[in-house]
Structure formats: structure tokens, C-alpha cells
Motif scaffolding. Structure first.
Motif, PDB file in Angstrom:
ATOM      1  N   ILE A  67      61.672  40.883  38.888  1.00 59.49           N
ATOM      2  CA  ILE A  67      60.400  40.846  39.617  1.00 59.49           C
ATOM      3  C   ILE A  67      60.329  42.087  40.502  1.00 59.49           C
ATOM      4  O   ILE A  67      61.039  42.197  41.496  1.00 59.49           O
ATOM      5  N   SER A  68      59.477  43.029  40.138  1.00 62.60           N
ATOM      6  CA  SER A  68      59.369  44.266  40.915  1.00 62.60           C
ATOM      7  C   SER A  68      58.302  44.173  41.995  1.00 62.60           C
ATOM      8  O   SER A  68      58.338  44.927  42.973  1.00 62.60           O
ATOM      9  N   VAL A  85      56.652  41.815  36.258  1.00 65.81           N
ATOM     10  CA  VAL A  85      58.015  41.620  35.774  1.00 65.81           C
ATOM     11  C   VAL A  85      58.352  42.594  34.658  1.00 65.81           C
ATOM     12  O   VAL A  85      57.468  43.103  33.956  1.00 65.81           O
ATOM     13  N   LYS A  86      59.659  42.813  34.502  1.00 63.88           N
ATOM     14  CA  LYS A  86      60.207  43.606  33.396  1.00 63.88           C
ATOM     15  C   LYS A  86      61.429  42.882  32.866  1.00 63.88           C
ATOM     16  O   LYS A  86      62.045  42.066  33.568  1.00 63.88           O
ATOM     17  N   ASP A  87      61.809  43.216  31.637  1.00 60.13           N
ATOM     18  CA  ASP A  87      63.032  42.643  31.096  1.00 60.13           C
ATOM     19  C   ASP A  87      64.242  43.442  31.584  1.00 60.13           C
ATOM     20  O   ASP A  87      64.106  44.376  32.387  1.00 60.13           O
ATOM     21  N   GLN A  88      65.423  43.084  31.104  1.00 58.24           N
ATOM     22  CA  GLN A  88      66.645  43.724  31.584  1.00 58.24           C
ATOM     23  C   GLN A  88      66.735  45.204  31.197  1.00 58.24           C
ATOM     24  O   GLN A  88      67.512  45.947  31.795  1.00 58.24           O
ATOM     25  N   GLN A  89      65.961  45.614  30.215  1.00 58.20           N
ATOM     26  CA  GLN A  89      65.941  47.029  29.830  1.00 58.20           C
ATOM     27  C   GLN A  89      64.849  47.808  30.554  1.00 58.20           C
ATOM     28  O   GLN A  89      64.650  49.007  30.299  1.00 58.20           O
ATOM     29  N   GLY A  90      64.127  47.140  31.446  1.00 56.17           N
ATOM     30  CA  GLY A  90      63.068  47.800  32.198  1.00 56.17           C
ATOM     31  C   GLY A  90      61.762  47.912  31.443  1.00 56.17           C
ATOM     32  O   GLY A  90      60.891  48.707  31.818  1.00 56.17           O
ATOM     33  N   ARG A 296      67.502  44.216  43.925  1.00 56.86           N
ATOM     34  CA  ARG A 296      68.407  43.760  42.866  1.00 56.86           C
ATOM     35  C   ARG A 296      67.763  42.586  42.142  1.00 56.86           C
ATOM     36  O   ARG A 296      66.830  41.949  42.662  1.00 56.86           O
ATOM     37  N   PRO A 297      68.264  42.246  40.948  1.00 55.37           N
ATOM     38  CA  PRO A 297      67.750  41.063  40.256  1.00 55.37           C
ATOM     39  C   PRO A 297      68.011  39.796  41.062  1.00 55.37           C
ATOM     40  O   PRO A 297      68.989  39.697  41.791  1.00 55.37           O
ATOM     41  N   LYS A 298      67.124  38.819  40.935  1.00 58.80           N
ATOM     42  CA  LYS A 298      67.231  37.489  41.534  1.00 58.80           C
ATOM     43  C   LYS A 298      67.102  37.486  43.056  1.00 58.80           C
ATOM     44  O   LYS A 298      67.356  36.482  43.702  1.00 58.80           O
ATOM     45  N   LEU A 299      66.662  38.589  43.635  1.00 59.37           N
ATOM     46  CA  LEU A 299      66.522  38.656  45.087  1.00 59.37           C
ATOM     47  C   LEU A 299      65.461  37.685  45.592  1.00 59.37           C
ATOM     48  O   LEU A 299      65.676  36.943  46.560  1.00 59.37           O
ATOM     49  N   MET A 300      64.296  37.675  44.935  1.00 62.28           N
ATOM     50  CA  MET A 300      63.225  36.787  45.374  1.00 62.28           C
ATOM     51  C   MET A 300      63.639  35.326  45.238  1.00 62.28           C
ATOM     52  O   MET A 300      63.338  34.504  46.115  1.00 62.28           O
TER      53      MET A 300
END
Length: 473
Positions: A67-68, A85-90, A296-300
């Protein structure tokens, strides 16, 4: 006609469906790949229920979506969420199967929460566990952290003839929390015998107690058996709750809490750390929580999870990223409708949020081991790590298709940097296990949006939040 018949109020049977008749379906999920050049936009419109925002963020997190940016608004009983949102590859999310799963998952969670299903309405978010844990006994553990404790937990379970199917452990400050799924070593099924369960609990509680007990440092030791029900609470949510219950937000003696003002040696953004501030927004009757920290991922998820567990309702929020840094703004009230009035309450909430952000971040080396599932593998591996002077700060163990994947974050027991020569020697001893060593650096999307956003200005200017066209890059 009786008095009872005269005085009883009449309720139209269609009353409960009134909101749906006015607004349409009680939950609508839109996935848009056209409005934003770099991200997929996910928009959720729904009748609000306490905890629903957490459920939505949890779905995005479980799908490994980054989640950007996000805008949240809750008014007049209606919740509107917009996520970039983006996937793990951006990249954008373009797979139709993934998009359909995303939409169905959010709608299903909303319907379960509204249905009154006891499994959906507990304080803990409910998740159906993987098939590998359906015939297992779930154990929750909290205790005092020390070097080698995860190895000791693994050894106790092995001594008690328990096969560890899945396990997740976090450590932060002086606390450790673990959720494990175990089966009987000989039958590969749940453990039902009350006497045996009591023995396992007694041994684990002994391990989880601190080696030197004083009134100041003893934070409690607890094990809890959840039985064999395949529906248990979301693992990461439970780890947050266990750490919070064990007061990992209290600073251990001699520790220095990170702050936004601490800078790197070169004085640039890379040296910034976590800061949380809470200010009154009296004009609208909210408390404004500002969080600034490395993105970082999962921050929200971590922040929303903690605010929900602390019994606060999020009415509005904005989340955005500047380069490698995240800025998150939440407008909240307590569940009873009051804002945060006392400095003591503000400090406690700030400390809890800082702990929630910090406890997932693991400095050190990431080790990945993959091998054919076998009884005693985990105790063996953790014992080797301990013998080589390494302590596990976080662990994620999962079994799938007859193979077990072990992910460990390790540090040197003495606090020094991990010696790579030691890891090379250990790798030879652990052959023929598939073994990978990574100096862990949190993956961050390189092309984050850089515009700033403040909900304060939105609220003051009374902008229209409920326009379905409110999706912008």
C-alpha cells in the motif's frame, strides 16, 4: 385490543435493508487500473462496522500487496477506503483471478462481520488456517525474551512428542510471543489428552519465565491451547495482541527509543527513525495521530491493527510515501466517543504504535532453509544456530506439500555483527538442507508517489468525500 398491542412499536421488516435500498449493496469493491499510471486503485464503499477497516487492510496485506497511498473516510455510518497498491515486484495488479479473489475476500469478510457469526464477531480477526493446520493443536505463548529461547521452546515440544507443523515467533524489547501449531508425533493428529496438554503447558511456562525473577522485570509467562478448530485468529494479528498484552511497549532499562529527530551520519533521510505525535483536532472533535517512519510492507496493517485493539475508531486517514519514508495521519476517537484528553493516554498510545512498528522490523541476517518435512527438524536446526552463537529474533515456519520452509532472522548472541565465516561453517554442517543466507534489507518500492496529503485541510474545507470519482494519482 390489549394494552400490549396498543403500546408495542411497529418495525417495518424492510427497515434493516433501508441503507442498502438507499445506497445500494452494503459493500462494493472497485479495482481500477486506468486512473493511476503506476498503481492499481482499490476502492471499498461499505456500511461501516468497527474493525472493518482492519479486515480490508488485512486482505490486502495477506495478498502481499504494498500500500503506497491510501485515503480513508467514515461518515454517517458509511466507510469509503481508497488504496493505491502494487505487487511485490512493484507492478500493477492485472491478473483477473487475483482481482476477483481480492474483491470476493473483502465482500465475504464484510458479510461475515455483519452476519453475527460468532466466529466473525470476536475481537480477534478470524482467518481460516491452511489445510496443514486443520488437524493440529494451536498453542499461544508469551514470555520474557532471552537469547536461545526459541530453541528451548522447540526442544520442549520435541521432548513432549509434538511435531511442529507451523510456527510464528516475534521478539521485541524484553518480550517474546509465539503461535505454534503442533500435532501428535505418532498419530499426526490433534492432542486431546487434558493431562498431556497440562504437562506441555507446564514445561513451556517454565521455559518462558525469566531466568532471574524480580518484580520489575517479570512480565508474566502464559501458554494458551486453542484446540483443534481450524478457524483461529489471524496469526500476525494475534502476535500483535500477545506482544501488546505483554507490554512490549515498555522500554527495557538502558534502552533508547528511536525518534524522528535522530539522523544518520550524513544527515539525510536514511537516518530517520520512527516518531508518533498526537494532537487535538477540536474543530471536528478528533484526535490526530501522526506517524512518520521508514516505509515498508505491512506498515498500515500494523498501525490499524494496534489502534483497533486499543479500542479506537478511525474516522479519517491519509497514507502516503516520500521516497523511502512513510507519512500516515489518522483522525480517531475512542470507542466511547471521546478523544484522547490526558497526556498519559497520548503517551501510552504513541508508545504502543511505536512498538507495533518496530516489532516487525528485524535487523540482522535472514536464513531460509527448505527441506523434506521430518519430525525433529526444527529443534535440530535451532540447536545448531544456538551452538554457533546465534539467537533467533523472529521465525516463520510453514509446511506445504511434504516440505517445510524455515525462515529465521538471527543475530549474534553477544550483540556483535554476525560473522559470515560462522554462517559458512554452519551451512556445511546443515547440508544437504537447501540453505540461503541474506543480509536482510526491507524491500521498498523504488518509485513511490511523492505528493504530500493532509486530511486536516480536507476536513476544514469540507470537500466531498463520497464522490465515486475521487480517485486520483
Amino acid at each position: 385490543m390489549s394494552m400490549k398491542e396498543v403500546c408495542c412499536p411497529y418495525f417495518d421488516p424492510e427497515f434493516e435493508n433501508l441503507n442498502e435500498r438507499i445506497y445500494g449493496p452494503s459493500c462494493r469493491v472497485y479495482v481500477d487500473n486506468d486512473s493511476c499510471e503506476k498503481c492499481t486503485v482499490v476502492k471499498v464503499d461499505s456500511l461501516n462496522k468497527q474493525g472493518l477497516l482492519l479486515e480490508v487492510v488485512q486482505v490486502l496485506t495477506d495478498m502481499d500487496l504494498f500500500i503506497s497511498k491510501s485515503y480513508i473516510s467514515f461518515d454517517a455510518g458509511w466507510l469509503m477506503d481508497v488504496f493505491h497498491v502494487k505487487d511485490q515486484q512493484g507492478n500493477k495488479v492485472t491478473d483477473n483471478g487475483v482481482i476477483n479473489y481480492l474483491q470476493q475476500s473483502i465482500v465475504t469478510r464484510r458479510e461475515l462481520k455483519s452476519s453475527g457469526d460468532p466466529k466473525a464477531c470476536t475481537e480477534d480477526a478470524v482467518e481460516v488456517e491452511p489445510e496443514s493446520t486443520s488437524e493440529c493443536t494451536a498453542i499461544e505463548m508469551i514470555g520474557t525474551n532471552r537469547p536461545g529461547i526459541f530453541s528451548e521452546i522447540s526442544a520442549v515440544l520435541a521432548e513432549q512428542k509434538c511435531n511442529i507443523i507451523e510456527a510464528h515467533a516475534w521478539s521485541h524489547n524484553a518480550c517474546v510471543a509465539c503461535v505454534a501449531y503442533v500435532s501428535d508425533e505418532s498419530t499426526s493428529t490433534c492432542i486431546h489428552d487434558p493431562s498431556r496438554l497440562a504437562t506441555i503447558e507446564d514445561h513451556l511456562s517454565t521455559v518462558l519465565r525469566p531466568t532471574t525473577i524480580t518484580d520489575d522485570e517479570f512480565k508474566g509467562a502464559k501458554t494458551r491451547f486453542l484446540g483443534c478448530d481450524s478457524s483461529t485468529s489471524h496469526k500476525e494479528h494475534r502476535l500483535h495482541q500477545l506482544m501488546l498484552a505483554n507490554r512490549d511497549f515498555d522500554e527495557s532499562p538502558g534502552s533508547a527509543r528511536a525518534s524522528f529527530s535522530s539522523m544518520g551520519s550524513n544527515g539525510d533521510e536514511d537516518g530517520r527513525r520512527t516518531t508518533v505525535s498526537i494532537d487535538p483536532f477540536n474543530e471536528k472533535g478528533y484526535s490526530c495521530v501522526n506517524v512518520e517512519c521508514p516505509d515498508r510492507p505491512k506498515l498500515m496493517f500494523d498501525i490499524v491493527c494496534t489502534l483497533t485493539d486499543l479500542q479506537y475508531v478511525i474516522f479519517h486517514a491519509s497514507i502516503t510515501s516520500h521516497g523511502l519514508f512513510a507519512y500516515q495521519e489518522y483522525y480517531i476517537r475512542h470507542k466511547d466517543g471521546f478523544i484522547l484528553n490526558s497526556e498519559q493516554e497520548k503517551q501510552r498510545v504513541a508508545k504502543c504504535l511505536e512498538a507495533a512498528i518496530e516489532r516487525r522490523v528485524c535487523e540482522g541476517v535472514r536464513l531460509e532453509l527448505c527441506a523434506k518435512t521430518s519430525v525433529g527438524l526444527l529443534p535440530y536446526v535451532t540447536r545448531i544456530l544456538r551452538e554457533y552463537g546465534l539467537t533467533v529474533t523472529r521465525a516463520d515456519i510453514a509446511t506445504d506439500g511434504g516440505k517445510t520452509k524455515n525462515v529465521f532472522y538471527v543475530q549474534d548472541i553477544s550483540g556483535n555483527e554476525v560473522d559470515m565465516d560462522i554462517l559458512e561453517s554452519m551451512q556445511k554442517e546443515l547440508e544437504p538442507l537447501a540453505f540461503q543466507v541474506k543480509n536482510e534489507v526491507l524491500r521498498r518500492t523504488t518509485s513511490m508517489e511523492k505528493e504530500s496529503f493532509s486530511f486536516g485541510s480536507l476536513l476544514k474545507s469540507q470537500l466531498e468525500w463520497f464522490s465515486h470519482n475521487y480517485i486520483r494519482d
